[in-house]
Design a protein around this motif. Structure first.
Motif, PDB file in Angstrom:
ATOM      1  N   MET A 101       0.831  -1.185   0.000  1.00  0.00           N
ATOM      2  CA  MET A 101       0.000   0.000   0.000  1.00  0.00           C
ATOM      3  C   MET A 101       0.871   1.242   0.000  1.00  0.00           C
ATOM      4  O   MET A 101       1.960   1.232   0.552  1.00  0.00           O
ATOM      5  N   ILE A 102       0.336   2.291  -0.572  1.00  0.00           N
ATOM      6  CA  ILE A 102       1.019   3.579  -0.569  1.00  0.00           C
ATOM      7  C   ILE A 102       0.275   4.482   0.415  1.00  0.00           C
ATOM      8  O   ILE A 102      -0.948   4.592   0.361  1.00  0.00           O
ATOM      9  N   PHE A 103       1.027   5.087   1.311  1.00  0.00           N
ATOM     10  CA  PHE A 103       0.473   6.088   2.222  1.00  0.00           C
ATOM     11  C   PHE A 103       0.962   7.438   1.704  1.00  0.00           C
ATOM     12  O   PHE A 103       2.129   7.777   1.811  1.00  0.00           O
ATOM     13  N   LEU A 104       0.060   8.175   1.077  1.00  0.00           N
ATOM     14  CA  LEU A 104       0.377   9.463   0.475  1.00  0.00           C
ATOM     15  C   LEU A 104       0.057  10.551   1.480  1.00  0.00           C
ATOM     16  O   LEU A 104      -1.094  10.662   1.936  1.00  0.00           O
ATOM     17  N   CYS A 105       1.066  11.330   1.857  1.00  0.00           N
ATOM     18  CA  CYS A 105       0.842  12.331   2.898  1.00  0.00           C
ATOM     19  C   CYS A 105       1.767  13.532   2.725  1.00  0.00           C
ATOM     20  O   CYS A 105       2.669  13.518   1.904  1.00  0.00           O
ATOM     21  N   TYR A 106       1.485  14.534   3.525  1.00  0.00           N
ATOM     22  CA  TYR A 106       2.372  15.687   3.664  1.00  0.00           C
ATOM     23  C   TYR A 106       2.834  15.639   5.116  1.00  0.00           C
ATOM     24  O   TYR A 106       2.020  15.817   6.031  1.00  0.00           O
ATOM     25  N   PRO A 107       4.107  15.347   5.367  1.00  0.00           N
ATOM     26  CA  PRO A 107       4.585  15.107   6.726  1.00  0.00           C
ATOM     27  C   PRO A 107       4.290  16.214   7.752  1.00  0.00           C
ATOM     28  O   PRO A 107       4.179  15.930   8.943  1.00  0.00           O
ATOM     29  N   LYS A 108       4.138  17.454   7.314  1.00  0.00           N
ATOM     30  CA  LYS A 108       3.854  18.539   8.253  1.00  0.00           C
ATOM     31  C   LYS A 108       2.370  18.643   8.610  1.00  0.00           C
ATOM     32  O   LYS A 108       1.998  19.377   9.504  1.00  0.00           O
ATOM     33  N   CYS A 109       1.523  17.935   7.894  1.00  0.00           N
ATOM     34  CA  CYS A 109       0.070  17.961   8.114  1.00  0.00           C
ATOM     35  C   CYS A 109      -0.274  17.155   9.370  1.00  0.00           C
ATOM     36  O   CYS A 109       0.106  15.989   9.485  1.00  0.00           O
ATOM     37  N   THR A 110      -0.996  17.757  10.291  1.00  0.00           N
ATOM     38  CA  THR A 110      -1.322  17.064  11.544  1.00  0.00           C
ATOM     39  C   THR A 110      -2.253  15.870  11.314  1.00  0.00           C
ATOM     40  O   THR A 110      -2.109  14.849  11.983  1.00  0.00           O
ATOM     41  N   THR A 111      -3.164  15.975  10.381  1.00  0.00           N
ATOM     42  CA  THR A 111      -4.042  14.839  10.085  1.00  0.00           C
ATOM     43  C   THR A 111      -3.227  13.686   9.515  1.00  0.00           C
ATOM     44  O   THR A 111      -3.457  12.521   9.854  1.00  0.00           O
ATOM     45  N   CYS A 112      -2.262  14.004   8.666  1.00  0.00           N
ATOM     46  CA  CYS A 112      -1.383  12.968   8.111  1.00  0.00           C
ATOM     47  C   CYS A 112      -0.557  12.314   9.221  1.00  0.00           C
ATOM     48  O   CYS A 112      -0.365  11.093   9.218  1.00  0.00           O
ATOM     49  N   GLN A 113      -0.095  13.112  10.168  1.00  0.00           N
ATOM     50  CA  GLN A 113       0.668  12.578  11.293  1.00  0.00           C
ATOM     51  C   GLN A 113      -0.192  11.620  12.126  1.00  0.00           C
ATOM     52  O   GLN A 113       0.273  10.560  12.546  1.00  0.00           O
ATOM     53  N   LYS A 114      -1.459  11.997  12.342  1.00  0.00           N
ATOM     54  CA  LYS A 114      -2.379  11.132  13.097  1.00  0.00           C
ATOM     55  C   LYS A 114      -2.617   9.825  12.339  1.00  0.00           C
ATOM     56  O   LYS A 114      -2.640   8.752  12.934  1.00  0.00           O
ATOM     57  N   ALA A 115      -2.812   9.936  11.032  1.00  0.00           N
ATOM     58  CA  ALA A 115      -3.059   8.745  10.216  1.00  0.00           C
ATOM     59  C   ALA A 115      -1.843   7.820  10.235  1.00  0.00           C
ATOM     60  O   ALA A 115      -1.986   6.597  10.368  1.00  0.00           O
ATOM     61  N   LYS A 116      -0.656   8.389  10.135  1.00  0.00           N
ATOM     62  CA  LYS A 116       0.578   7.589  10.160  1.00  0.00           C
ATOM     63  C   LYS A 116       0.722   6.882  11.503  1.00  0.00           C
ATOM     64  O   LYS A 116       1.026   5.690  11.558  1.00  0.00           O
ATOM     65  N   ALA A 117       0.477   7.609  12.586  1.00  0.00           N
ATOM     66  CA  ALA A 117       0.554   7.016  13.929  1.00  0.00           C
ATOM     67  C   ALA A 117      -0.463   5.879  14.067  1.00  0.00           C
ATOM     68  O   ALA A 117      -0.167   4.836  14.654  1.00  0.00           O
ATOM     69  N   TRP A 118      -1.655   6.088  13.495  1.00  0.00           N
ATOM     70  CA  TRP A 118      -2.702   5.066  13.557  1.00  0.00           C
ATOM     71  C   TRP A 118      -2.273   3.820  12.784  1.00  0.00           C
ATOM     72  O   TRP A 118      -2.415   2.694  13.282  1.00  0.00           O
ATOM     73  N   LEU A 119      -1.752   4.009  11.571  1.00  0.00           N
ATOM     74  CA  LEU A 119      -1.281   2.872  10.778  1.00  0.00           C
ATOM     75  C   LEU A 119      -0.180   2.116  11.519  1.00  0.00           C
ATOM     76  O   LEU A 119      -0.201   0.882  11.589  1.00  0.00           O
ATOM     77  N   ASP A 120       0.775   2.865  12.071  1.00  0.00           N
ATOM     78  CA  ASP A 120       1.893   2.241  12.802  1.00  0.00           C
ATOM     79  C   ASP A 120       1.397   1.486  14.026  1.00  0.00           C
ATOM     80  O   ASP A 120       1.844   0.364  14.301  1.00  0.00           O
ATOM     81  N   ALA A 121       0.453   2.076  14.771  1.00  0.00           N
ATOM     82  CA  ALA A 121      -0.079   1.450  15.983  1.00  0.00           C
ATOM     83  C   ALA A 121      -0.818   0.145  15.661  1.00  0.00           C
ATOM     84  O   ALA A 121      -0.882  -0.757  16.496  1.00  0.00           O
ATOM     85  N   HIS A 122      -1.362   0.052  14.454  1.00  0.00           N
ATOM     86  CA  HIS A 122      -2.096  -1.143  14.058  1.00  0.00           C
ATOM     87  C   HIS A 122      -1.254  -2.100  13.199  1.00  0.00           C
ATOM     88  O   HIS A 122      -1.776  -3.069  12.649  1.00  0.00           O
TER      89      HIS A 122
ATOM     90  N   MET B 110      -3.868   9.923   1.929  1.00  0.00           N
ATOM     91  CA  MET B 110      -4.520   8.981   1.043  1.00  0.00           C
ATOM     92  C   MET B 110      -3.854   7.622   1.256  1.00  0.00           C
ATOM     93  O   MET B 110      -2.635   7.551   1.422  1.00  0.00           O
ATOM     94  N   LEU B 111      -4.661   6.583   1.280  1.00  0.00           N
ATOM     95  CA  LEU B 111      -4.132   5.226   1.395  1.00  0.00           C
ATOM     96  C   LEU B 111      -4.574   4.481   0.143  1.00  0.00           C
ATOM     97  O   LEU B 111      -5.767   4.351  -0.124  1.00  0.00           O
ATOM     98  N   ILE B 112      -3.586   4.023  -0.621  1.00  0.00           N
ATOM     99  CA  ILE B 112      -3.865   3.396  -1.903  1.00  0.00           C
ATOM    100  C   ILE B 112      -3.422   1.935  -1.861  1.00  0.00           C
ATOM    101  O   ILE B 112      -2.258   1.637  -1.598  1.00  0.00           O
ATOM    102  N   ALA B 113      -4.369   1.050  -2.127  1.00  0.00           N
ATOM    103  CA  ALA B 113      -4.081  -0.382  -2.183  1.00  0.00           C
ATOM    104  C   ALA B 113      -4.524  -0.909  -3.545  1.00  0.00           C
ATOM    105  O   ALA B 113      -5.060  -0.158  -4.357  1.00  0.00           O
ATOM    106  N   GLU B 114      -4.323  -2.189  -3.767  1.00  0.00           N
ATOM    107  CA  GLU B 114      -4.724  -2.804  -5.039  1.00  0.00           C
ATOM    108  C   GLU B 114      -6.221  -2.648  -5.294  1.00  0.00           C
ATOM    109  O   GLU B 114      -6.637  -2.398  -6.413  1.00  0.00           O
ATOM    110  N   ASP B 115      -7.015  -2.810  -4.235  1.00  0.00           N
ATOM    111  CA  ASP B 115      -8.466  -2.876  -4.416  1.00  0.00           C
ATOM    112  C   ASP B 115      -9.254  -1.722  -3.792  1.00  0.00           C
ATOM    113  O   ASP B 115     -10.478  -1.765  -3.762  1.00  0.00           O
ATOM    114  N   PHE B 116      -8.565  -0.711  -3.274  1.00  0.00           N
ATOM    115  CA  PHE B 116      -9.282   0.438  -2.728  1.00  0.00           C
ATOM    116  C   PHE B 116      -8.397   1.666  -2.652  1.00  0.00           C
ATOM    117  O   PHE B 116      -7.168   1.569  -2.699  1.00  0.00           O
TER     118      PHE B 116
END
Length: 119
Positions: free
Chosen positions: A1-22, A95-101
């Motif tokens: 999967m591709i995690f498309l983000c802007y590292p300075k964006c707080t929402t992107c930071q939250k999403a990254k932390a969420w992905l890592d935590a899971h 944005m989270l991009i996978a094969e099927d979504f």
């Protein structure tokens, strides 16, 4: 999967932390340094089943500066794709991009549901 983000964006930071935590594995891609191409945007849009307007970062400075709120409704789709491909800061993130979504914007319950994660 591709995690498309802007590292300075707080929402992107939250999403990254969420992905890592899971324990979700992904390839990080900085939207400002590696802007999505026209063909990628068309592909992701078709797989997302979302209106193209959802791919625009409507709260961004560039969106406001170009007065896209007023221009987008009458702008041809091809021109919208070209505009999105011209500047990563116009693209909604994360944005989270996978094969099927393709997930646009971060809402933990939606991401958990799509990834089959129990919260």
């Amino acid at each position: 999967m591709i995690f498309l983000c802007y590292p300075k964006c707080t929402t992107c930071q939250k999403a990254k932390a969420w992905l890592d935590a899971h324990g979700v594995s992904y390839t990080l891609r900085d939207i400002k340094l590696d802007n999505p191409s026209l063909s990628e945007l068309k592909d992701w849009h078709s797989r997302s089943s979302l209106p193209l307007k959802r791919f625009f970062n409507t709260s961004g400075l560039q969106y406001r500066a170009l007065e896209l709120k007023d221009r987008l409704p009458s702008m041809p789709e091809e021109e919208q794709y070209t505009l999105l491909a011209s500047d990563g800061m116009l693209v909604k993130r994360p944005m989270l991009i996978a094969e099927d979504f393709v997930l646009v914007g971060f809402k933990a319950p939606d991401w958990a549901d799509r990834l089959g994660i129990q919260e």
